[in-house]
Design a protein around this motif. Structure first.
Motif: not given
Length: 115
Positions: A8-13, A72-78, A105-108, A110-115
Motif C-alpha cells: 500500500v505504501v509503495v503504491v501510494l508513493v 502518512a498523516i500529512c498525506v491524508v490531510l493533503y 488512509i489505508a497506508a496510515l 496499516l503503518s500504525a497497526l504494524t509499528m
C-alpha cells in the motif's frame, strides 16, 4: 511492517510521484483539474513539492516508522484538502483525489497497526 502495508505504501508513493510529475510538467489533464478547483497556476509547484515530501517521508518510514506515520498523516490531510477543494466548487468527480485519500488512509492505518 507487513507485506500489505509495504504494498500500500509503495503504491501510494508511486501515485504521489506520478501526481507531482504531472504538476511539475504541467500535464494538460492535471492543470485543467487544478483550474477547475481554483488553484492558481503559481501554486501548482508547491503542491508538487508537498506530494514529493510526502512520498519521501513514507519511504523514510520504512527505516523510521514514526516518521512514516507522520508523513502518512500529512498525506491524508493533503488529500482531505483536495477532496474539499473539489466539493467546494461542486465538482463531484472525486475519482483521483478520493482514491488517493482512501489509499493514504489505508497506508496510515496499516503503518500504525504494524509499528
Amino acid at each position: 511492517m507487513t507485506v500489505a502495508s509495504v504494498i500500500v505504501v509503495v503504491v501510494l508513493v508511486l501515485g504521489l510521484v506520478a501526481s507531482a510529475g504531472g504538476k511539475l510538467t504541467k500535464q494538460n489533464l492535471q492543470m485543467e483539474v487544478l483550474r477547475t478547483v481554483g488553484v492558481p497556476e503559481g501554486r501548482v509547484p508547491y503542491l508538487a513539492v508537498l506530494e514529493l515530501a510526502g512520498a519521501a517521508g513514507l519511504l523514510v518510514g520504512f527505516a523510521v516508522p514514526v516518521l512514516g506515520i507522520a508523513a502518512a498523516i500529512c498525506v491524508v490531510l493533503y488529500f482531505v484538502g483536495a477532496v474539499a477543494a473539489h466539493l467546494r466548487v461542486g465538482d463531484r468527480d472525486l475519482t483521483a483525489s478520493g482514491g488517493m485519500l482512501g489509499l493514504s488512509i489505508a497506508a496510515l492505518v496499516l503503518s500504525a497497526l504494524t509499528m
